[in-house]
Motif scaffolding. Structure first.
Motif, PDB file in Angstrom:
ATOM      1  N   GLN A 126       5.157   4.311   5.355  1.00 12.20           N
ATOM      2  CA  GLN A 126       5.313   3.176   4.438  1.00 12.20           C
ATOM      3  C   GLN A 126       5.437   1.878   5.221  1.00 12.20           C
ATOM      4  N   ALA A 127       6.244   1.936   6.275  1.00 15.39           N
ATOM      5  CA  ALA A 127       6.424   0.748   7.110  1.00 15.39           C
ATOM      6  C   ALA A 127       5.095   0.353   7.754  1.00 15.39           C
ATOM      7  N   LEU A 128       4.350   1.352   8.188  1.00 17.20           N
ATOM      8  CA  LEU A 128       3.037   1.071   8.787  1.00 17.20           C
ATOM      9  C   LEU A 128       2.111   0.419   7.770  1.00 17.20           C
ATOM     10  N   LYS A 129       2.169   0.927   6.571  1.00 17.25           N
ATOM     11  CA  LYS A 129       1.322   0.378   5.522  1.00 17.25           C
ATOM     12  C   LYS A 129       1.684  -1.091   5.260  1.00 17.25           C
ATOM     13  N   THR A 130       2.975  -1.359   5.256  1.00 13.77           N
ATOM     14  CA  THR A 130       3.418  -2.745   5.069  1.00 13.77           C
ATOM     15  C   THR A 130       2.868  -3.635   6.176  1.00 13.77           C
ATOM     16  N   LEU A 131       2.969  -3.148   7.417  1.00  9.40           N
ATOM     17  CA  LEU A 131       2.462  -3.953   8.534  1.00  9.40           C
ATOM     18  C   LEU A 131       0.954  -4.134   8.412  1.00  9.40           C
ATOM     19  N   ALA A 141      10.208 -11.900 -10.836  1.00  2.00           N
ATOM     20  CA  ALA A 141      10.179 -13.100  -9.989  1.00  2.00           C
ATOM     21  C   ALA A 141       8.808 -13.771 -10.059  1.00  2.00           C
ATOM     22  N   PRO A 142       8.742 -15.085  -9.834  1.00  2.00           N
ATOM     23  CA  PRO A 142       7.427 -15.739  -9.841  1.00  2.00           C
ATOM     24  C   PRO A 142       6.599 -15.365  -8.613  1.00  2.00           C
ATOM     25  N   VAL A 143       5.334 -15.775  -8.585  1.00  2.00           N
ATOM     26  CA  VAL A 143       4.424 -15.454  -7.481  1.00  2.00           C
ATOM     27  C   VAL A 143       4.882 -16.121  -6.181  1.00  2.00           C
ATOM     28  N   GLY A 144       4.824 -15.391  -5.072  1.00  2.00           N
ATOM     29  CA  GLY A 144       5.212 -15.985  -3.791  1.00  2.00           C
ATOM     30  C   GLY A 144       5.067 -15.007  -2.641  1.00  2.00           C
ATOM     31  N   ALA A 145       5.279 -15.529  -1.420  1.00  2.00           N
ATOM     32  CA  ALA A 145       5.087 -14.717  -0.216  1.00  2.00           C
ATOM     33  C   ALA A 145       6.357 -13.971   0.194  1.00  2.00           C
ATOM     34  N   GLU A 146       7.458 -14.260  -0.470  1.00  2.00           N
ATOM     35  CA  GLU A 146       8.751 -13.743  -0.003  1.00  2.00           C
ATOM     36  C   GLU A 146       8.787 -12.217   0.051  1.00  2.00           C
ATOM     37  N   ALA A 147       8.256 -11.598  -0.985  1.00  2.00           N
ATOM     38  CA  ALA A 147       8.319 -10.131  -1.026  1.00  2.00           C
ATOM     39  C   ALA A 147       7.622  -9.525   0.187  1.00  2.00           C
ATOM     40  N   LEU A 148       6.443 -10.055   0.507  1.00  2.00           N
ATOM     41  CA  LEU A 148       5.690  -9.543   1.652  1.00  2.00           C
ATOM     42  C   LEU A 148       6.453  -9.786   2.956  1.00  2.00           C
ATOM     43  N   LEU A 149       6.940 -11.005   3.151  1.00  2.00           N
ATOM     44  CA  LEU A 149       7.607 -11.336   4.409  1.00  2.00           C
ATOM     45  C   LEU A 149       8.892 -10.513   4.580  1.00  2.00           C
ATOM     46  N   HIS A 150       9.601 -10.375   3.498  1.00  2.00           N
ATOM     47  CA  HIS A 150      10.842  -9.607   3.553  1.00  2.00           C
ATOM     48  C   HIS A 150      10.559  -8.150   3.945  1.00  2.00           C
ATOM     49  N   ALA A 151       9.571  -7.585   3.293  1.00  2.00           N
ATOM     50  CA  ALA A 151       9.237  -6.184   3.575  1.00  2.00           C
ATOM     51  C   ALA A 151       8.691  -6.020   4.992  1.00  2.00           C
ATOM     52  N   THR A 152       7.950  -7.028   5.466  1.00  2.00           N
ATOM     53  CA  THR A 152       7.389  -6.956   6.819  1.00  2.00           C
ATOM     54  C   THR A 152       8.511  -6.930   7.856  1.00  2.00           C
ATOM     55  N   LYS A 153       9.493  -7.762   7.614  1.00  2.00           N
ATOM     56  CA  LYS A 153      10.627  -7.812   8.529  1.00  2.00           C
ATOM     57  C   LYS A 153      11.302  -6.435   8.606  1.00  2.00           C
ATOM     58  N   LYS A 154      11.495  -5.863   7.450  1.00  2.00           N
ATOM     59  CA  LYS A 154      12.109  -4.530   7.385  1.00  2.00           C
ATOM     60  C   LYS A 154      11.247  -3.492   8.108  1.00  2.00           C
ATOM     61  N   ALA A 155       9.947  -3.604   7.872  1.00  2.00           N
ATOM     62  CA  ALA A 155       9.017  -2.636   8.467  1.00  2.00           C
ATOM     63  C   ALA A 155       9.023  -2.749   9.990  1.00  2.00           C
ATOM     64  N   LEU A 156       9.065  -3.980  10.494  1.00  2.00           N
ATOM     65  CA  LEU A 156       9.089  -4.174  11.955  1.00  2.00           C
ATOM     66  C   LEU A 156      10.340  -3.527  12.547  1.00  2.00           C
ATOM     67  N   THR A 157      11.452  -3.718  11.885  1.00  2.00           N
ATOM     68  CA  THR A 157      12.697  -3.110  12.358  1.00  2.00           C
ATOM     69  C   THR A 157      12.564  -1.588  12.395  1.00  2.00           C
ATOM     70  N   GLU A 158      12.039  -1.064  11.324  1.00  2.00           N
ATOM     71  CA  GLU A 158      11.876   0.396  11.223  1.00  2.00           C
ATOM     72  C   GLU A 158      10.982   0.944  12.333  1.00  2.00           C
ATOM     73  N   ILE A 159       9.851   0.282  12.555  1.00  2.00           N
ATOM     74  CA  ILE A 159       8.906   0.771  13.568  1.00  2.00           C
ATOM     75  C   ILE A 159       9.476   0.606  14.976  1.00  2.00           C
ATOM     76  N   ASN A 160      10.102  -0.550  15.230  1.00  2.00           N
ATOM     77  CA  ASN A 160      10.684  -0.760  16.558  1.00  2.00           C
ATOM     78  C   ASN A 160      11.782   0.260  16.847  1.00  2.00           C
TER      79      ASN A 160
END
Ligand SMILES: [Zn+2]
Length: 712
Positions: free
Chosen positions: A557-562, A685-704
């Protein structure tokens, strides 16, 4: 993914029958009373007379409606529509002064417009069959059929026979601000009325719409026949690194071949480097004209040398070539783009509040202001998460990044299968289009739809073999079916074709629910094309699971997010180039194709240098200019990154809800309201980049973390 032709056309045209296009209308869109008065000196007197007569008849509660209705009719009235008496008679006859009459009027318009939209769309689809489907050669007249738009005269006709005026007399035009600020309090019926009125907020002559349709069809054909015969590419050592018969459509197939080559340990890198060179030649128009769609010549993209083909890997004679030269393509790519621009700007004089295609795309079609979209895209491309993700990619590749790594896809579990393995699996599953069609209910059940829903959907979707890379074409009336167009090779469906088919099936499912299961036909569809893309991406993201290949755990899942994040980073840059190029064309309306080429190359490099060079450590790369949609899409590209952001929000919501099938249907029937309103209904929530950026941050932590564990 090549997209829905109807939607592209819908975007291209000022008005459309196939999709309710939101239009921005400010009060000042209409001629000021002064202007109307100077054209029709009688207007004030007639308006006053009508007001007192009709209020006496229908009561004080109707005054505001009546005043606005008369004002709206007057603002679109032309001398040819009639004199004072005609105007007066018209208003008296057609003002629906009580709720029962208004209800009947609304109901009838909704029903009849569905019939009109549906059947016009049906004609359009049938006329385009030869161009769109893989059913034999295109004759010159087929282009004429494909370019014909039976709905081109619709708005004109409705103004001439005054049906448009009936709508304008009875239903208010709204501003984007109103829709953004007040829309959440409106009833569904009010929204449907709003969309009904919006259809008649412009009076663009039919010949302008026809010109756009024709140019759109021409540029699309140019794109759909732009194949590179890969076995005829010669490398520095005189070798052919691609297999015989491989014919790749620019840019889709070329890009996807780069992606696929990550799992080719032997010659993947060499292939990717060569494709990059080919792409650069296309953008720079240094590509020898003779090599386009021609297996009769061999080409070395490094030296740009062209020779008569030394091997034959196709049937028939092809383009016969005696003494091939490397005379470059004469900027045809940019001539095509310019012709779409010149056609699009013909609408400008008839669109006072959105006097450029750029404004129409953002304020009307997307209903998201350009500045807001640009900011969202910049949030992604300038995010510090990009450098962190890049570092991870370099570690995984074991080499510094190369420019084509903007298409890196090794974060996906897919990377563990070679393209050939996937092709084999897919072609076994789907030897032909019928096999895919038969399997659709099964695929939909795997996606979480009930058996009943899956069958219902599959029964509403036809599968056709596409000439190009595939697209989805919705129906425009409830008695018609959606069409899934996918490329099926003679040897069976390959992985690329399947991947696209799953994406397009997502469109078709959205189209089916948002047409057949919605409360108001006038609200059919989604707020804008980014939403249908987002929903299609949700399907596409599960393509391997549908083949029974991948079981996503938290790491995958984390890979998919990245992967999504990296893809959004790539396409956001492409979209910024597209947007900037359109601004440049508007700033240089008399540019030549050569000038447009220079400008596009510069813009592509500028965007690269600002947001990509710091990560890739290489300047002046032109790859962001390779997308074919830039040529025939009428600034369609920003919908892709917005689509990714939206997809992320939607996917997250589906995870929360735990069922794609049910959530998909719940969302799809929200219909054509503003993007933010839709998204709030769908996800809170309205349209925006926050969801993607937030999840990416989490995914990076998970993969690292998991990498650190592996090192211990
Ligand atoms: Zn799509």
């Amino acid at each position: 993914m090549k997209n829905l032709k109807t939607l592209i056309l819908a975007l291209a045209l000022a008005s459309t029958l196939t999709f309710p296009i939101p239009t921005l209308t400010r009060a000042n869109n209409m001629n000021s009373p002064k202007q109307v008065e100077s054209e029709f000196p009688w207007i004030k007197e007639v308006a006053n007379k009508l007001e007192s007569e009709l209020i006496a008849k229908h009561g004080e509660t109707q005054r505001a409606r009546l005043q606005q209705g008369i004002k709206q009719v007057a603002s679109f009235w032309r001398a040819e529509d009639g004199d004072k008496e005609v105007f007066e008679q018209f208003v008296k006859e057609h003002f629906a002064g009580d709720q029962a009459t208004l209800d009947e009027l609304f109901k009838r318009f909704e029903h009849n417009l569905e019939q009109l939209d549906g059947h016009m769309h049906e004609i359009n689809r049938e006329f385009r069959n030869q161009s769109d489907l893989d059913i034999g050669p295109i004759m010159p007249f087929d282009d004429l059929f494909a370019g014909y738009d039976p709905s081109a005269h619709f708005i004109d006709d409705f103004f001439k026979n005054k049906l448009a005026f009936v709508v304008l007399l009875n239903f208010p035009l709204t501003t984007l601000e109103q829709r953004l600020n007040e829309g959440e309090k409106w009833s569904r019926r009010q929204w449907a009325e709003t969309r009904l009125a919006q259809r008649f907020s412009k009076r663009v002559p039919a010949e302008v719409n026809l010109a756009i349709a024709k140019v759109s069809s021409e540029s699309e054909r140019y794109i759909s026949e732009y194949n590179i015969w890969m076995h005829h590419l010669i490398d520095d050592k005189g070798q052919r690194i691609f297999p015989p018969k491989l014919r790749l459509l620019s840019h889709w197939n070329l890009r996807d071949e780069i992606k696929a080559s990550y799992s080719d340990a032997n010659s993947g890198l060499a292939k990717q480097q060569m494709i990059q060179r080919v792409m650069e030649h296309i953008v720079n128009q240094t590509i020898p004209e003779i090599v386009v769609n021609n297996p009769n010549v061999d080409w070395n993209p490094l030296t740009n040398e062209v020779k008569k083909a030394a091997v034959k890997d196709f049937e028939g004679d092809g383009k016969v070539v005696d003494n091939p030269t490397n005379t470059p393509e004469p900027n045809t790519r940019y001539a095509q783009l310019l012709s779409t621009f010149q056609a699009a700007r013909k609408v400008d004089p008839y669109s006072p509040t959105a006097p450029t295609l750029i404004a129409r795309r953002f304020e009307e079609n997307r209903e998201l202001p350009e500045a807001r979209v640009k900011a969202m895209l910049e949030d992604v491309v300038s995010s510090p998460l990009v450098a962190q993700t890049a570092k991870l990619i370099e570690a995984r590749l074991g080499r510094p990044l190369e420019p084509f790594d903007i298409w890196y896809n090794g974060f996906r579990p897919r990377g563990s299968y070679s393209e050939a393995q996937l092709d084999e699996i897919v072609s076994k599953h789907y030897p032909n289009g019928e096999a895919y069609k038969k399997d659709m209910p099964n695929l939909l059940v795997k996606l979480g739809f009930s058996k009943e829903r899956a069958e219902y959907l599959a029964n509403n979707i036809e599968v056709d073999a596409a000439r190009g890379s595939g697209h989805a074409m919705g129906a425009s009336m409830r008695s018609e079916k959606a069409h899934l167009r996918t490329r099926v090779e003679k040897t069976g469906m390959n992985y690329k074709g399947y991947n696209i088919a799953v994406h397009e099936m997502g469109h078709n499912v959205e189209q089916t629910f948002s047409l057949n299961n919605i409360d108001h036909f006038l609200l059919q569809g989604v707020p804008n094309t980014a939403f249908t893309e987002a929903l299609a991406f949700v399907f596409q993201g599960h393509d391997l699971e549908l083949l029974g290949l991948a079981k996503p755990d938290s790491k995958s899942q984390a890979l998919k997010t990245l992967n999504d994040f990296w893809a959004t980073y790539e396409i956001a840059g492409v979209a910024l180039v597209d947007m900037t190029v359109w601004h440049w064309m508007y700033d240089h309306p008399n540019a030549t194709p050569a000038e447009l080429k220079d400008a596009t190359v510069k813009i592509a490099k500028d965007v690269w240098n600002k947001y990509y060079a710091p990560v890739f450590k290489k300047k002046d790369v032109v790859l962001l200019g390779i997308y074919s949609h830039m040529i025939d899409g009428f600034m369609y590209l920003p919908d892709y990154p917005i689509g990714h952001l939206i997809a992320f929000q939607i996917e997250e919501q589906m995870e929360k809800a735990g069922n794609i099938g049910q959530e998909f249907e719940r969302m799809a029937v929200v219909g054509s309201v503003t993007p933010d309103m839709w998204m709030k209904k769908a996800s809170g929530a309205p349209v925006g980049a926050e969801a993607l950026l937030h999840a990416t941050k989490k995914a990076l932590t998970e993969i690292n973390l998991s990498n650190a564990k592996a090192e211990k």
